[in-house]
Each structure stands twice: as C-alpha cells, then as structure tokens.
Design an enzyme around this catalytic site. Sequence first.
Site, PDB file in Angstrom:
ATOM      1  CG  HIS A 183      -1.624  -0.934   1.678  1.00 44.00           C
ATOM      2  ND1 HIS A 183      -1.593  -2.215   2.253  1.00 44.00           N
ATOM      3  CD2 HIS A 183      -3.185  -1.268   0.417  1.00 44.00           C
ATOM      4  CE1 HIS A 183      -2.901  -3.172   2.573  1.00 44.00           C
ATOM      5  NE2 HIS A 183      -3.604  -2.972   1.107  1.00 44.00           N
ATOM      6  CD  GLN A 186     -13.802  -5.203  -1.406  1.00 48.99           C
ATOM      7  OE1 GLN A 186     -14.438  -4.172  -1.256  1.00 48.99           O
ATOM      8  NE2 GLN A 186     -13.259  -5.867  -2.135  1.00 48.99           N
TER       9      GLN A 186
END
Length: 288
Positions: free
Chosen positions: A39, A63
């Site tokens: 990230h 999700q």
Amino acid sequence: METVLYHTISEVKEKVREWKRAGLTIGLVPTMGALHIGHASLMKAAREKCDRVVASVFVNPIQFGPNEDFDKYPRTLEADVKLAGECGVDVVFAPSPKEMYGEGIKLSNDLLTYVCPPFDYVDKLCGKSRPGHFDGVCTVVNKLFNIASPDFAFFGEKDAQQLIIIKKMVKDLNMNLEIVPCPIVREEDGLAVSSRNTYLSAEARKKAPTVYKALCEVRNLISKGVDNREILLDSALNVLDKDIELEYLEFVNISDLSISSKVTLKNLIVIAVKLDGVRLIDNIFPKG
Ligand code: AMP
C-alpha cells in the site's frame, strides 16, 4: 502537512471542494487498511504525481461473501494513519459501513444501486469462486470516486483482475479520471505482500513463496517456447509446495481478461491457491 483522519463523507467532500477551487490535482488510493509496504508504494506514487492525496481505509462488507473473512479481516487504523502520514497522504478517509451504505440497509441489490462489471470479466479467475465480489468492488470504488473526485486513482497489479475490471468500468462509464497501475511489492523471498499473509502460520509462511516460484517457472518455460497448458500446469504443480492447493493457474489477455487459447509471453499469468485455509493470489504481468 499533517495527515487528517476523516470518518464522514461530508468532511472529505468539503476538503475536496476546497482543493478543487485552488486548482489542485487529487490522487486517491483505495484500500481495506492493515496497510503494508505494498500500500505504501501506491501512496508514495500518488504523492509523487498529485498535489493532494486521499487514502481510503474501508473493509467493504459488500465485496465479501457470506463465508469469507469480513469479520476477522485485520483492522489497524491507528498504525494505518501513521504509515499514511509517512507516505505523505493528506487525508485518510475511514468511514463506517453505516456511513457508506446507510443505517440498517440490507446489502443486496434489492435495495442498493450496484455497479456491475460485464459477465465476461467476472465469470472466471477470482470471480468464479467469489460470486458478487467484483460488483461490491466496483460499487465501492465508484462511490469513493464520487466522494473524493480524484484526477488519478492508484491500484496495485497484485489484484490483476480487479485492476482490469476497474479500468473497464472507467472506460465504459466515461469516468473523468486516470487509473494508475502500480507494480507488485514482494517480500525478499518473493511472496507478494498482502494483508492476508498475517493469517499464515509460521509453517505455512515458509511454504508460501513457492507460489511466486511456480509463476516464475511457468514464465521461464513460456519464454523458452512452451505453450502447452498441461505442461505449464504440471510444471507449476511440481514447484508448488505439496500442501498448497491450486485454485487456478491461467493465461489471460491483458486487455479484456479473455483466456488465451495460445499461451505467449504477452499473457498475464495469474494464480490463486489455498494454503492453511488462507487464499493467496499472485500474477506476473507481461513486460512492456
Ligand atoms: P487491499 O487493501 O488489499 O484492498 O489493497 C488496496 C490496494 O493495494 C489494491 O489496489 C491492491 O492491489 C494494492 N496492493 C495490495 N498489496 C499489494 C502489493 N503487494 N503490491 C502492490 N500493490 C498492492
């Protein structure tokens, strides 16, 4: 500049309006948190390219399938804000599910407007074992785009199917931003860095690098002219640790995720496995 943590959509929208008025470009890095060096590479890329950077930290319930790891997904907001700050992020947006989807909303497409990618993009690879997953991804990413109005949004090649589907959504829906793909960050032994690696036992962690080794072996054979799927599959199985269960190994066209009938070095090589009950994905993008 100090990193600010916002939990509400209105705070982010207000800040974004201020930035837009000043003519500043905005980069968005959508994440589910438990931030790591993968990230960080996205946040640093955004910092380089844009005047202002928003990183979202949101474990998106829509999700996840009913038997997936939504509840146990690592949540480490304090450390996330610290790392985001070190990467030069201006705003961390960490909304609650209620802030994103409203109170008590039943998270089904009976009640929520969904953005659904084309069937041909989701009937394979991760979409096959995770029905509805990419509908949830596209819906939340679309919401984040509307909230942060980014000029650029940064996504990792680690989630190859996700990246290609999001590019398709942006093109099909004429969205006013550019998707910036970022290369996979790996541990020293080749394992692709992932928040889910923390689920691995010490024993399993030692076996996990064979996933990338298998991908490298397959790419090596393709570069030598081997184009037979069975031979390539066998070679991958030979390299994978015997405790690793292969979900899929595929060779797809990078433009539209179609499965390639003739394997070449232009294909994206994608793999998903289960190890110790943990699902891991990896891939090698073609060069150039
Ligand atoms: P996640 O928090 O797992 O949803 O990931 C957020 C973003 O970070 C996605 O665009 C991922 O593709 C990207 N990402 C996750 N792991 C890596 C990695 N090892 N290298 C590069 N990008 C990554």
